[in-house]
Design an enzyme around this catalytic site. Structure first.
Site, short mmCIF file in Angstrom:
data_model
loop_
_atom_site.label_atom_id
_atom_site.label_comp_id
_atom_site.label_asym_id
_atom_site.label_seq_id
_atom_site.Cartn_x
_atom_site.Cartn_y
_atom_site.Cartn_z
N ILE A 20 -5.17 5.61 1.40
CA ILE A 20 -4.30 6.78 1.21
C ILE A 20 -5.14 7.98 0.78
O ILE A 20 -4.97 9.10 1.29
CB ILE A 20 -3.17 6.48 0.21
CG1 ILE A 20 -2.35 5.28 0.72
CG2 ILE A 20 -2.27 7.70 0.02
CD1 ILE A 20 -1.32 4.74 -0.25
N TYR A 148 0.46 -5.83 -11.24
CA TYR A 148 0.10 -4.60 -10.53
C TYR A 148 1.12 -3.50 -10.84
O TYR A 148 0.75 -2.39 -11.25
CB TYR A 148 0.05 -4.87 -9.02
CG TYR A 148 0.03 -3.61 -8.20
CD1 TYR A 148 -1.09 -2.79 -8.18
CD2 TYR A 148 1.15 -3.20 -7.48
CE1 TYR A 148 -1.10 -1.61 -7.46
CE2 TYR A 148 1.15 -2.04 -6.76
CZ TYR A 148 0.03 -1.24 -6.75
OH TYR A 148 0.03 -0.07 -6.05
N ASN A 177 6.04 1.40 1.20
CA ASN A 177 4.93 0.74 1.89
C ASN A 177 4.17 1.68 2.82
O ASN A 177 4.66 1.98 3.91
CB ASN A 177 5.45 -0.49 2.65
CG ASN A 177 5.74 -1.63 1.70
OD1 ASN A 177 6.55 -1.48 0.79
ND2 ASN A 177 5.07 -2.74 1.87
N1 UFG Z 1 3.75 -10.44 4.35
C1 UFG Z 1 3.87 -11.58 5.12
N2 UFG Z 1 2.74 -12.06 5.71
C2 UFG Z 1 1.52 -11.47 5.57
C3 UFG Z 1 1.43 -10.29 4.78
C4 UFG Z 1 2.57 -9.81 4.17
O1 UFG Z 1 4.94 -12.15 5.26
O2 UFG Z 1 0.55 -11.98 6.14
C5 UFG Z 1 4.97 -9.91 3.69
C6 UFG Z 1 4.81 -9.77 2.19
O3 UFG Z 1 5.02 -10.99 1.52
C7 UFG Z 1 5.86 -8.71 1.92
C8 UFG Z 1 5.82 -7.82 3.16
O4 UFG Z 1 5.20 -8.62 4.18
O5 UFG Z 1 7.12 -9.30 1.84
C9 UFG Z 1 4.98 -6.59 2.96
O6 UFG Z 1 3.74 -6.99 2.39
P1 UFG Z 1 2.51 -6.02 2.19
O7 UFG Z 1 1.43 -6.84 1.58
O8 UFG Z 1 2.23 -5.30 3.45
O9 UFG Z 1 3.05 -4.96 1.17
P2 UFG Z 1 3.69 -5.15 -0.28
O10 UFG Z 1 5.14 -4.82 -0.14
O11 UFG Z 1 3.37 -6.43 -0.90
O12 UFG Z 1 2.87 -4.10 -1.14
C10 UFG Z 1 2.74 -2.76 -0.78
C11 UFG Z 1 1.51 -2.21 -1.49
C12 UFG Z 1 1.72 -2.21 -2.94
C13 UFG Z 1 2.99 -1.56 -3.31
C14 UFG Z 1 4.15 -2.12 -2.53
C15 UFG Z 1 5.38 -1.36 -2.83
O13 UFG Z 1 0.38 -2.97 -1.18
O14 UFG Z 1 0.65 -1.52 -3.52
O15 UFG Z 1 3.86 -2.05 -1.16
O16 UFG Z 1 6.36 -1.66 -1.90
F1 UFG Z 1 3.27 -1.75 -4.60
#
Ligand code: UFG
Length: 333
Positions: A20, A148, A177
């Site tokens: 970002i 986090y 996200n």
């Molecule tokens: N997911 C899967 N498979 C994968 C990767 C992710 O099913 O291989 C799922 C995760 O479990 C989650 C969703 O896809 O349910 C989104 O996951 P991301 O890792 O892309 O993003 P997050 O929602 O975990 O986290 C991101 C940022 C954080 C922030 C958050 C806020 O990385 O810093 O969004 O929504 F806090």
């Protein structure tokens, strides 16, 4: 004899070599702002910013910061440097509190010493945790479900205290996200290891991974997979410029959500990636990932009303298209 011209005031961007941060650096430079980037390059990439603006250094190094603030005229700080993996934070909480909280305290201390009083903070939807009401507004109860999110909330609270104590003016931008990449295809997401959904699905589409593992299909959501609000990284960058411009002295300590207000499940994202890439993407079901809330969808009404922020790239397919262009370029890097 003519007087020497005063030094150009800079915007200091910490973590500017990250995903970002690098998009914000580019947006600032495009409109003519003078930028200095500090990054320890532990996760950031030097190719993400022009070489001449980058100073390699660590926020934990207080004497480095004193030297930085005394050798540059800094008018505002945009603070991106932090660890960002929800799952990792559950298993290694101290790593997150040390870098994200203690590192920020060191930075704020140096700012206080140098008399710099404008601070824009990269916060997160993770400060909310699972909420009964969506879309989530800024007044919603703050109850992060993982270290986090707690590390980011702690910093938000510290910022308010510094506002009271020494007039620090702050904006915390709570990103939902972040996704997509610069439409030029020149910068984008490049985490190592990659944990984010869209790049992992696209790497699978490109044949660089065998299958996408869905982290749990037993959530209380329409298709059982987690729902998120994906926002284009360039729309996030626009919001930073507006927030920076809104800090004119005396505007206190504010927080704004940043999302599109539309929730997409993990399966919706995989479908969008199949549409955009034209490839069939193998999928497997895995267990839940620790610390994941089931639904995170933003109300961004506050920043829309107060700062006239208008996202430009709201369609999930457009976000995925830009990410796909970048993913193919990154594969050749
Ligand atoms: N997911 C899967 N498979 C994968 C990767 C992710 O099913 O291989 C799922 C995760 O479990 C989650 C969703 O896809 O349910 C989104 O996951 P991301 O890792 O892309 O993003 P997050 O929602 O975990 O986290 C991101 C940022 C954080 C922030 C958050 C806020 O990385 O810093 O969004 O929504 F806090």
């Amino acid at each position: 004899m003519p007087h020497p011209s005063p030094p150009t005031p800079h915007i200091l961007v910490t973590g500017g070599c990250g995903y970002i941060g690098s998009h914000v650096v580019r947006a600032l430079q495009e409109r003519g702002d003078s930028v200095v980037v500090v990054d320890n390059l532990c996760t950031g990439h030097p190719w993400a910013v022009p070489e001449k603006v980058l100073v390699k250094g660590d926020l934990a190094d207080r004497s480095f910061l004193s030297q930085l603030f005394s050798s540059h005229s800094i008018k505002a700080v945009l603070h991106f440097a932090s660890f960002i993996q929800v799952g990792e934070s559950v298993h290694a909480p101290l790593k997150y509190y040390d870098n994200n909280v203690a590192g920020t305290i060191s930075l704020l201390d140096a700012m206080s010493e140098a008399g710099v009083k404008k601070f824009l903070f990269s916060s997160t939807a993770a400060v909310y945790g699972t909420q009964a009401t969506v879309p989530i507004v800024e007044e919603a109860p703050l109850r992060p479900g993982n270290p986090y999110g707690r590390s980011k909330l702690m910093v938000e609270e510290i910022l308010r205290d510094c506002g009271q104590a020494w007039g620090l003016e702050t904006v915390a931008l709570r990103y939902f996200n972040a996704a997509g990449a610069h439409p030029s295809g020149e910068i984008g997401e490049a985490h190592d290891p990659e944990t984010h959904l869209i790049p992992l699905v696209l790497q699978t589409a490109a044949g660089r991974r065998d299958a996408v593992i869905i982290n749990g299909e037993d959530y209380d959501t329409p298709d059982g997979t987690c729902v998120r609000d994906y926002i284009h990284v360039c729309d996030l960058a626009d919001a930073h410029l507006l927030a920076l411009d809104s800090m004119k002295g005396g505007s206190g300590n504010r927080a704004y959500n940043l999302g599109n207000g539309a929730g997409y499940s993990v399966r919706d994202v995989i479908d969008a990636c199949q549409r955009v890439t034209g490839k069939s993407i193998p999928v497997k079901t895995g267990p839940r990932r620790a610390g994941d809330p089931s639904v995170l969808v933003a109300s961004s009404e506050r920043i829309t009303m107060e700062l006239a922020w208008r996202p430009r790239f709201t369609s999930l397919d457009k976000i995925v298209e830009d990410a796909w262009r970048w993913e193919r370029k990154l594969a050749g890097k």
